[in-house]
Scaffold this motif. Sequence first.
Motif, mmCIF file in Angstrom:
data_model
loop_
_atom_site.group_PDB
_atom_site.id
_atom_site.type_symbol
_atom_site.label_atom_id
_atom_site.label_comp_id
_atom_site.label_asym_id
_atom_site.label_seq_id
_atom_site.Cartn_x
_atom_site.Cartn_y
_atom_site.Cartn_z
ATOM 1 N N ASP A 25 98.220 35.985 19.135
ATOM 2 C CA ASP A 25 97.906 34.725 18.664
ATOM 3 C C ASP A 25 96.585 34.227 19.186
ATOM 4 O O ASP A 25 96.551 34.227 20.489
ATOM 5 C CB ASP A 25 99.202 33.786 18.818
ATOM 6 C CG ASP A 25 98.810 32.490 18.208
ATOM 7 O OD1 ASP A 25 97.859 32.399 17.251
ATOM 8 O OD2 ASP A 25 99.283 31.454 18.473
ATOM 9 N N VAL A 26 95.513 33.903 18.512
ATOM 10 C CA VAL A 26 94.266 33.435 19.033
ATOM 11 C C VAL A 26 94.007 32.142 18.386
ATOM 12 O O VAL A 26 94.188 31.875 16.946
ATOM 13 C CB VAL A 26 93.203 34.308 18.690
ATOM 14 C CG1 VAL A 26 92.107 33.858 19.334
ATOM 15 C CG2 VAL A 26 93.439 35.751 19.220
ATOM 16 N N GLY A 27 93.484 30.969 18.967
ATOM 17 C CA GLY A 27 93.238 29.862 18.399
ATOM 18 C C GLY A 27 92.429 28.800 19.287
ATOM 19 O O GLY A 27 92.271 29.094 20.323
ATOM 20 N N TYR A 28 91.972 27.766 18.594
ATOM 21 C CA TYR A 28 91.348 26.639 19.528
ATOM 22 C C TYR A 28 92.383 25.521 19.705
ATOM 23 O O TYR A 28 93.012 25.190 18.767
ATOM 24 C CB TYR A 28 90.003 26.215 18.564
ATOM 25 C CG TYR A 28 89.038 27.388 18.552
ATOM 26 C CD1 TYR A 28 88.054 27.325 19.737
ATOM 27 C CD2 TYR A 28 88.711 28.235 17.456
ATOM 28 C CE1 TYR A 28 87.036 28.762 19.678
ATOM 29 C CE2 TYR A 28 87.821 29.208 17.565
ATOM 30 C CZ TYR A 28 87.008 29.431 18.582
ATOM 31 O OH TYR A 28 86.222 30.314 18.432
ATOM 32 N N TYR A 29 92.150 24.809 20.767
ATOM 33 C CA TYR A 29 92.607 23.573 20.750
ATOM 34 C C TYR A 29 92.109 22.372 20.170
ATOM 35 O O TYR A 29 90.866 22.164 20.080
ATOM 36 C CB TYR A 29 92.744 23.199 22.494
ATOM 37 C CG TYR A 29 93.448 24.088 23.258
ATOM 38 C CD1 TYR A 29 94.861 23.993 23.081
ATOM 39 C CD2 TYR A 29 93.109 24.821 24.335
ATOM 40 C CE1 TYR A 29 95.733 24.578 23.787
ATOM 41 C CE2 TYR A 29 93.820 25.607 25.191
ATOM 42 C CZ TYR A 29 95.237 25.499 25.049
ATOM 43 O OH TYR A 29 96.085 26.347 25.731
ATOM 44 N N ASP A 30 92.931 21.599 19.743
ATOM 45 C CA ASP A 30 92.607 20.300 19.114
ATOM 46 C C ASP A 30 93.344 19.336 19.618
ATOM 47 O O ASP A 30 94.382 18.843 19.324
ATOM 48 C CB ASP A 30 92.706 20.279 17.568
ATOM 49 C CG ASP A 30 92.427 19.130 16.812
ATOM 50 O OD1 ASP A 30 91.820 18.192 17.506
ATOM 51 O OD2 ASP A 30 92.732 18.819 15.585
ATOM 52 N N ALA A 31 92.703 18.836 20.909
ATOM 53 C CA ALA A 31 93.210 18.113 21.909
ATOM 54 C C ALA A 31 93.918 16.809 21.426
ATOM 55 O O ALA A 31 95.267 16.371 21.784
ATOM 56 C CB ALA A 31 92.284 17.658 22.996
#
Length: 286
Positions: A25-31
């Motif tokens: 699983d790969v993703g970006y943080y949306d803080a």
Amino acid sequence: MKIYKDFATYNQEIGLSRPLDNDIDVGYYDAPKIKIACEAVVVDFYRISIKIKYKRKSTPDVAPVSAVFFNTPNLIIEPGWDAEPDFTGMYLQLSKKIIEENRFLFKTYLDYGQHEALYLTDEEVEEVSAVFKLMMKYYESEKRNFNVLLSYVNVLVSLVEAFYKRQFSTDPKQYNHVVTDFQQSLIDYYNRPVQQLPNVQYFADQLGLTANYLGDIVKHFTQKSALENIHDFVIKKAKELLMENHQMNTTEVAYELGFEYPNYFSKFFKKQVGLSPKEFRQELIK
């Protein structure tokens, strides 16, 4: 304490995107959307988390940092994360299955999370971000090519290796004590009666470190692996016993050093020194 067995339940709890696969699983943080207050938890998979300009609410006077954090199965994630909601970053989650099937890709860094984060320079952040962009491209593609995706994972881990070496070298005082403590533990081990040969795991346990972490620091500063350091010390002790205790035969020397089988000691000594214990003594007489 809650244990998350898969990506989907963990991501849903924390506020991350739904995973597209059960093994990677790969993703970006949306803080602003991430849950930052919860009880301590354990994830039953591996996580590599890159947080950029990360700052804790509890330390407002400390400058934001960019760092790589690691989580492994059975490692407790402390409650509350305590982060200001303005950091950015990326994460990579890997199942135990994919790690076992591709162990050669992952080296030893995944268990570093028990000890320290890897702090990144701005240039290193750019490099890691570029690799993640490519990973996301192949992860989100309908015709995902796992071999390409894993290749970029390998690139990421190789970058981590290089960056850790830089971190070790930047502040050697922080790590020199690990090497010193390891060497002192070797001396202490043979200052009392022994019943078996020591191994890297024994000294790691003594120092409260993982074997991989201890081995990597020792290798960085001595240019030899932790096991090679142990072997060198054992040979040094063997030579001392052979030189100073002429009444001891080879079998007695072997048992004194913790060898279970004298024949193994003789083979080990000859491999390291180029002479058998008996031949070594004969050379001394000459």
